[in-house]
Design a protein around this motif. Structure first.
Motif, PDB file in Angstrom:
ATOM      1  N   LEU A 186      -7.188 -11.327  -4.980  1.00  0.00           N
ATOM      2  CA  LEU A 186      -7.216 -10.884  -3.513  1.00  0.00           C
ATOM      3  C   LEU A 186      -6.026 -10.766  -3.001  1.00  0.00           C
ATOM      4  O   LEU A 186      -5.152 -11.753  -3.148  1.00  0.00           O
ATOM      5  N   LEU A 187      -5.441  -9.992  -2.247  1.00  0.00           N
ATOM      6  CA  LEU A 187      -4.321  -9.622  -1.671  1.00  0.00           C
ATOM      7  C   LEU A 187      -4.572  -9.502  -0.124  1.00  0.00           C
ATOM      8  O   LEU A 187      -5.459  -8.709   0.189  1.00  0.00           O
ATOM      9  N   PHE A 188      -3.893 -10.292   0.691  1.00  0.00           N
ATOM     10  CA  PHE A 188      -4.013  -9.897   2.151  1.00  0.00           C
ATOM     11  C   PHE A 188      -2.667 -10.452   2.936  1.00  0.00           C
ATOM     12  O   PHE A 188      -1.721 -11.194   2.545  1.00  0.00           O
ATOM     13  N   ALA A 200      -3.599  -1.720  -3.344  1.00  0.00           N
ATOM     14  CA  ALA A 200      -2.471  -2.199  -2.638  1.00  0.00           C
ATOM     15  C   ALA A 200      -1.601  -1.003  -1.632  1.00  0.00           C
ATOM     16  O   ALA A 200      -1.223  -1.006  -0.659  1.00  0.00           O
ATOM     17  N   THR A 201      -1.181  -0.261  -2.627  1.00  0.00           N
ATOM     18  CA  THR A 201      -0.048   0.949  -2.274  1.00  0.00           C
ATOM     19  C   THR A 201      -0.772   1.816  -1.313  1.00  0.00           C
ATOM     20  O   THR A 201      -0.198   2.153  -0.264  1.00  0.00           O
ATOM     21  N   SER A 235     -11.131  -2.280  -1.209  1.00  0.00           N
ATOM     22  CA  SER A 235     -10.909  -2.829  -0.107  1.00  0.00           C
ATOM     23  C   SER A 235     -12.119  -3.288   1.093  1.00  0.00           C
ATOM     24  O   SER A 235     -13.204  -2.550   0.922  1.00  0.00           O
ATOM     25  N   GLY A 236     -12.310  -4.592   1.351  1.00  0.00           N
ATOM     26  CA  GLY A 236     -13.449  -4.961   2.332  1.00  0.00           C
ATOM     27  C   GLY A 236     -13.868  -4.034   3.245  1.00  0.00           C
ATOM     28  O   GLY A 236     -15.042  -3.859   3.439  1.00  0.00           O
ATOM     29  N   TYR A 247      -6.844  -6.442  11.275  1.00  0.00           N
ATOM     30  CA  TYR A 247      -6.611  -5.007  10.688  1.00  0.00           C
ATOM     31  C   TYR A 247      -7.125  -4.832   9.613  1.00  0.00           C
ATOM     32  O   TYR A 247      -6.786  -3.695   8.804  1.00  0.00           O
ATOM     33  N   ALA A 248      -7.723  -5.766   8.957  1.00  0.00           N
ATOM     34  CA  ALA A 248      -8.459  -5.854   7.503  1.00  0.00           C
ATOM     35  C   ALA A 248      -7.228  -5.323   6.347  1.00  0.00           C
ATOM     36  O   ALA A 248      -7.600  -4.198   5.495  1.00  0.00           O
ATOM     37  N   SER A 249      -6.233  -5.762   6.563  1.00  0.00           N
ATOM     38  CA  SER A 249      -5.093  -5.390   5.534  1.00  0.00           C
ATOM     39  C   SER A 249      -5.410  -6.376   4.103  1.00  0.00           C
ATOM     40  O   SER A 249      -4.717  -7.440   3.968  1.00  0.00           O
ATOM     41  N   THR A 250      -6.309  -5.980   3.435  1.00  0.00           N
ATOM     42  CA  THR A 250      -6.711  -6.701   2.242  1.00  0.00           C
ATOM     43  C   THR A 250      -7.126  -5.852   1.360  1.00  0.00           C
ATOM     44  O   THR A 250      -7.986  -4.768   1.507  1.00  0.00           O
TER      45      THR A 250
END
Ligand code: PLP
Length: 327
Positions: A118-120, A78-79, A176-177, A44-47
């Protein structure tokens, strides 16, 4: 040097997070990560990510450029993705630690150490398409890079695309990617069909940005660029160049920009971004016709602004706005 982004430092910073709480970051070797095949991000591309640089000056000092602004943009991304926003000091500290740990690998100018926070989400839950992950990772990956334009500045050729937007209007400002993969098919098609370097996205005639940079019109007196809203990425380089240009006496116009105005512009045009700094635009392709900008040459104002920004980044000019941080 190898292609931009394919070489890495030895050490990265990593923090695991769960239920919105980030664990104390650790420095760890750059190596593959164990990830569950059901990890939320893979489905789900949460990044989201950032792209920024540390530069080595002629004085031998290494300086992070606009760390605070990049941390802030990461928090906004992120938010917007309903991922936990990393605390300012935690993320900024990870960036500093990674630069310190990889100091020996920071290339001399015109190279630099590119940094990729990078955050995921890693929660193993393929049923969670409509809910955010409750655990994941935050990391800062270092990548020594060379000059994006090795062999000299080359004016770029862009296709002006007025139908398909880069991404959805409320999501353009999120790094975001998912935004990049959305723009990929149309960009590949444009490269194959018109031999262009990039697409200038201008949905409905509203000129916004390219796939990886902001767009500026420049002449001897002014800089014109699209005013900020949610439809495109708020580039840190864009912001820095506007402030520098203001200091140099240029008038800054941040406002709507139509395709007609861009195609009829009699000055210079350029793309701004962390990787390319300020790259001249030489040709615009619109409705099958080519329009030459600034005679297809690198303009003197583009060179002047680019040099002024690089001088601040490398500690060769006064840092009037407190953008650099020696580590
Ligand atoms: N627009 C997009 C879509 C980008 O990916 C980038 C990135 O690097 C930019 C603009 C320029 O942003 P920045 O100057 O912060 O690098």
């Amino acid at each position: 040097m190898t292609a931009f982004g394919t070489q890495f430092g030895q050490t990265m910073a990593l923090s695991h997070w769960r239920d919105g709480v980030f664990a104390t970051p650790e420095l760890t070797p750059v190596a593959p990560l164990p990830i569950h095949p059901a990890a939320h991000v893979l489905h789900y591309a949460s990044t989201c990510f950032e792209g920024m640089k540390a530069h080595k000056g002629t004085d031998g000092q290494v300086r992070i450029f606009r760390g605070a602004r990049h941390v802030e943009r990461m928090q906004q991304s992120a938010t917007q993705l309903r991922l936990p926003a990393p605390p300012t000091e935690l993320l900024h500290g990870m960036i500093r630690d990674v630069v310190r740990a990889n100091k020996a690998e920071v290339p001399d100018a015109p190279g630099s150490l590119y940094l990729r926070p990078l955050l995921f989400g890693t929660q193993a839950h393929i049923g969670a398409a409509a809910s955010p992950p409750n655990e994941g990772m935050l990391l800062v990956l270092p990548s020594p890079v060379g000059d994006y334009f090795a062999g000299g500045l080359r004016p770029l050729k862009l296709l002006v695309e007025t139908e398909t937007p880069r991404t959805t209007p409320h999501f353009g400002m999120v790094k975001s990617g998912a935004n990049y993969v959305q723009a990929l098919p149309i960009t590949l098609d444009a490269k194959a069909k018109y031999g262009v370097d990039q697409i200038l996205f201008a949905p409905g005639g509203d000129v916004q940005e390219t796939g990886a940079a902001n767009f500026l019109l420049i002449d001897d007196d002014r800089i014109v660029t699209r005013n900020l809203d949610t439809t495109f990425l708020h580039g840190v380089t864009r912001d820095s160049l506007l402030r520098i240009a203001e200091d140099l006496g240029y008038v800054i116009e941040e406002r709507a920009l139509s395709t007609d105005e861009v195609l009829g512009w009699r000055g210079e045009a350029a793309l701004s971004g962390t990787a390319a700094v300020l790259a001249p635009v030489g040709i615009l392709v619109h409705e099958g016709k080519e329009v030459t900008i600034n005679g297809g040459e690198v303009g003197k104002n583009v060179e002047r602004l680019r040099d002024a920004l690089l001088a601040v980044q490398r500690g060769e000019a006064e840092d009037r706005h407190g953008w650099t941080e020696v580590v």
